[in-house]
Design an enzyme around this catalytic site. Structure first.
Site, short mmCIF file in Angstrom:
data_model
loop_
_atom_site.label_atom_id
_atom_site.label_comp_id
_atom_site.label_asym_id
_atom_site.label_seq_id
_atom_site.Cartn_x
_atom_site.Cartn_y
_atom_site.Cartn_z
N TYR A 94 26.23 36.60 60.24
CA TYR A 94 26.40 35.38 59.44
C TYR A 94 25.41 35.36 58.30
O TYR A 94 24.22 35.65 58.51
CB TYR A 94 26.20 34.12 60.30
CG TYR A 94 27.48 33.33 60.39
CD1 TYR A 94 28.01 32.73 59.25
CD2 TYR A 94 28.18 33.20 61.58
CE1 TYR A 94 29.20 32.03 59.29
CE2 TYR A 94 29.37 32.50 61.64
CZ TYR A 94 29.88 31.92 60.49
OH TYR A 94 31.06 31.25 60.55
N GLU B 206 25.64 32.78 55.36
CA GLU B 206 25.98 31.73 54.38
C GLU B 206 24.91 31.63 53.31
O GLU B 206 23.72 31.65 53.62
CB GLU B 206 26.14 30.38 55.08
CG GLU B 206 27.48 30.24 55.76
CD GLU B 206 27.64 28.90 56.45
OE1 GLU B 206 26.68 28.11 56.48
OE2 GLU B 206 28.74 28.64 56.96
N ASP C 177 42.92 36.71 35.09
CA ASP C 177 43.08 37.15 36.47
C ASP C 177 43.61 38.59 36.42
O ASP C 177 44.80 38.81 36.19
CB ASP C 177 44.07 36.21 37.17
CG ASP C 177 44.37 36.63 38.60
OD1 ASP C 177 43.92 37.72 39.02
OD2 ASP C 177 45.07 35.87 39.30
N THR D 164 41.28 40.75 42.40
CA THR D 164 41.25 41.23 43.77
C THR D 164 40.58 42.60 43.73
O THR D 164 40.45 43.21 42.67
CB THR D 164 42.67 41.40 44.35
OG1 THR D 164 43.39 42.31 43.52
CG2 THR D 164 43.41 40.09 44.42
N LYS E 158 43.87 46.22 44.89
CA LYS E 158 45.08 46.73 44.21
C LYS E 158 44.72 48.02 43.48
O LYS E 158 44.30 48.96 44.13
CB LYS E 158 45.67 45.62 43.35
CG LYS E 158 46.08 44.42 44.23
CD LYS E 158 46.68 43.25 43.50
CE LYS E 158 46.95 42.11 44.48
NZ LYS E 158 47.42 40.89 43.82
N ARG F 158 40.63 44.52 51.08
CA ARG F 158 41.18 43.22 50.67
C ARG F 158 40.01 42.29 50.42
O ARG F 158 39.21 42.00 51.31
CB ARG F 158 42.04 42.61 51.78
CG ARG F 158 43.11 43.49 52.33
CD ARG F 158 44.19 42.68 53.03
NE ARG F 158 45.11 42.19 52.04
CZ ARG F 158 46.04 42.96 51.44
NH1 ARG F 158 46.16 44.22 51.76
NH2 ARG F 158 46.84 42.46 50.54
C1 LIG Z 1 47.48 39.59 44.11
C2 LIG Z 1 47.16 38.55 43.13
C3 LIG Z 1 46.45 37.40 43.50
C4 LIG Z 1 46.15 37.00 44.91
O1 LIG Z 1 45.51 37.83 45.70
P1 LIG Z 1 45.54 37.64 47.30
O2 LIG Z 1 44.46 38.54 47.73
O3 LIG Z 1 46.90 38.04 47.74
O4 LIG Z 1 45.26 36.21 47.61
C5 LIG Z 1 46.10 36.51 42.50
N1 LIG Z 1 46.44 36.74 41.22
C6 LIG Z 1 47.16 37.80 40.84
C7 LIG Z 1 47.50 37.99 39.40
C8 LIG Z 1 47.55 38.75 41.79
O5 LIG Z 1 48.27 39.80 41.41
#
Ligand SMILES: *Cc1c(COP(=O)(O)O)cnc(C)c1O
Length: 432
Positions: free
Chosen positions: A49, A51, A194, A220, A223, A229
């Site tokens: 933990y 925090e 994003d 993220t 990807k 993740r």
């Molecule tokens: C995949 C994605 C997310 C969300 O990611 P998660 O890990 O699935 O919550 C947010 N924004 C965009 C543009 C994405 O492609």
């Protein structure tokens, strides 16, 4: 300690491992992490933990956890060229939630790209918190599927949103962050990039970086960046008032000067509790890997593969939205083959090729059975596949779509797929 394996569970994991090894993984948001990322994710770091943030924890015993979190942060700062980073968001959606929480009050007007045109749920979609807790204005693409900067500019001038999200899940073209920054800042709106899908391409210099243009960047890590993740929130700027009591009611100018502090407070204690330290370490390992020439070559090959695939599919009569791709994915209108997105997804799965159905711009069909599929090359490229394999795979995709009712043909394609996969093995030493 109990040292007994749940056989049922481990059998299922091994089955999933075989599925990942023997099939063509073409979901544009997926990838295969390295064996070292896997090791770190399964490490004892999950026990702790912590925090708070490095040097400011609510629990003892965080000497090494602090060093690990700082390692991840320093790698990310260097790789993306930012001065502030938060690596604690549990995933992409919570990261975006933290940005709203940091910069907006409930009911504020926000703007994002419509999900059905390539945006994300968290960019203001009606069933998502972002569409329910904020007044959401949505922009779309032009009729050919390209971002329409003039119409975004008009919409921003008319609606005056407080915050604008730009970032996509099913868009195959370069995003002009510079233009969007001008549009947003002329209207005193925060601009958030994003880059969940394209982060790996951005660090390799293949897609222009939003750094220097947008106020905040979320991504993220699982990807194209090929990590565990997880997610990160980045920005530039100093933490001017680290001790002063501030919240999002202080107005645009002062909020803008305090974005790093507002973001950190939104992630913890605003939304989350203890960070997932095994994930933080996995992010550090993935960023370490991304800072290599090998990774840059990998990212270039992702795009070359996507362009080759797009060309071959188009030569075979499939309609590619926007006519091609600049990045890792292509969006295809399959209705020209007299099938729907769902039917295409199902028949390709029977053929050992995993993709997802996807709406296309101005889709006339329902989102549950749209006109398109989205396919991507990050995972195949991780296996080492190149243009030659893309040509073969395009043939198999076309054959599967043309014979979507013929189980025998689909089964034959599946064995072809398995043969290709055997030539590009992953996780040779992994077994559960
Ligand atoms: C995949 C994605 C997310 C969300 O990611 P998660 O890990 O699935 O919550 C947010 N924004 C965009 C543009 C994405 O492609």
């Amino acid at each position: 300690m109990i040292n007994k394996q749940d056989k049922k569970l481990f059998d299922l994991i091994n089955k999933e491992l075989t599925r990942q090894q023997d099939g063509l993984e073409m979901i544009a948001s997926e990838n295969y992490v390295s064996e070292n990322v896997l090791r770190v994710m399964g490490s004892i770091l999950t026990n702790k933990y912590s925090e708070g943030y490095p040097g400011k924890r609510y629990y003892g015993g965080n000497k090494y956890i602090d060093e690990i979190e700082n390692l991840a942060k320093n790698y990310a700062k260097k790789l993306f060229g930012v001065t502030h980073i938060n690596v604690q968001p549990y995933s992409g959606s919570p990261a975006n939630q933290a940005v709203y929480f940091a910069l907006c009050k409930p009911g504020d007007k926000i703007m994002g790209m419509n999900l059905l045109y390539g945006g994300h749920l968290t960019h203001g979609w009606k069933v998502n918190f972002s569409g329910k807790h904020y007044e959401s204005i949505q922009y779309t693409t032009d009729k050919n599927g390209f971002l329409d900067y003039d119409s975004i500019e008009n919409l921003v001038k008319k609606e005056k949103p407080k915050l604008i999200f730009v970032g996509t899940t099913a868009y195959s073209r370069i995003i002009d962050f510079e233009r969007l920054a001008k549009i947003a800042h002329d209207s005193n709106a925060f601009l958030v990039a994003d880059i969940a899908h394209i982060a790996g391409l951005v660090v390799a210099g293949i897609h222009p970086s939003p750094v220097g243009y947008t106020d905040v960047i979320t991504t993220t890590t699982h990807k194209t960046l090929r990590g565990p993740r997880g997610a990160m929130i980045m920005c530039n700027g100093e933490q001017l008032n680290p001790t002063r009591k501030i919240d999002s009611v202080i107005g645009w100018r002062e909020s803008k000067q305090n974005i790093p502090t507002l973001i950190d407070r939104a992630v913890f204690p605003g939304l989350q509790g203890g960070p997932h330290n095994h994930t933080t370490a996995g992010i550090a390992q993935a960023l370490f890997e991304a800072d290599t020439d090998e990774f840059k070559k990998y990212a270039k090959q992702i795009v070359k593969n996507a362009q080759k695939l797009s060309q071959e599919l188009s030569n075979n009569g499939l309609k590619i939205i926007t006519g091609g791709t600049d990045n890792h994915l292509i969006l295809i209108d399959v209705t020209t083959f007299n099938i729907t997105g769902s039917q295409a997804e199902k028949s390709l799965e029977l053929a050992g090729i995993t993709v997802n159905k996807n709406a296309i711009p101005f889709d006339t069909r329902s989102p549950f059975d749209p006109s398109g599929i989205r396919i991507g090359t990050p995972a195949l490229t991780t296996r080492g596949m190149k243009e030659l394999e893309m040509t073969q795979i395009a043939q198999l995709i076309v054959k599967a779509l043309k014979n979507h009712n013929d189980e025998k043909i689909l089964k034959n394609i599946k064995s072809e797929v398995k043969k290709i996969c055997k030539k590009f093995p992953i996780y040779k030493k992994v077994k559960y």
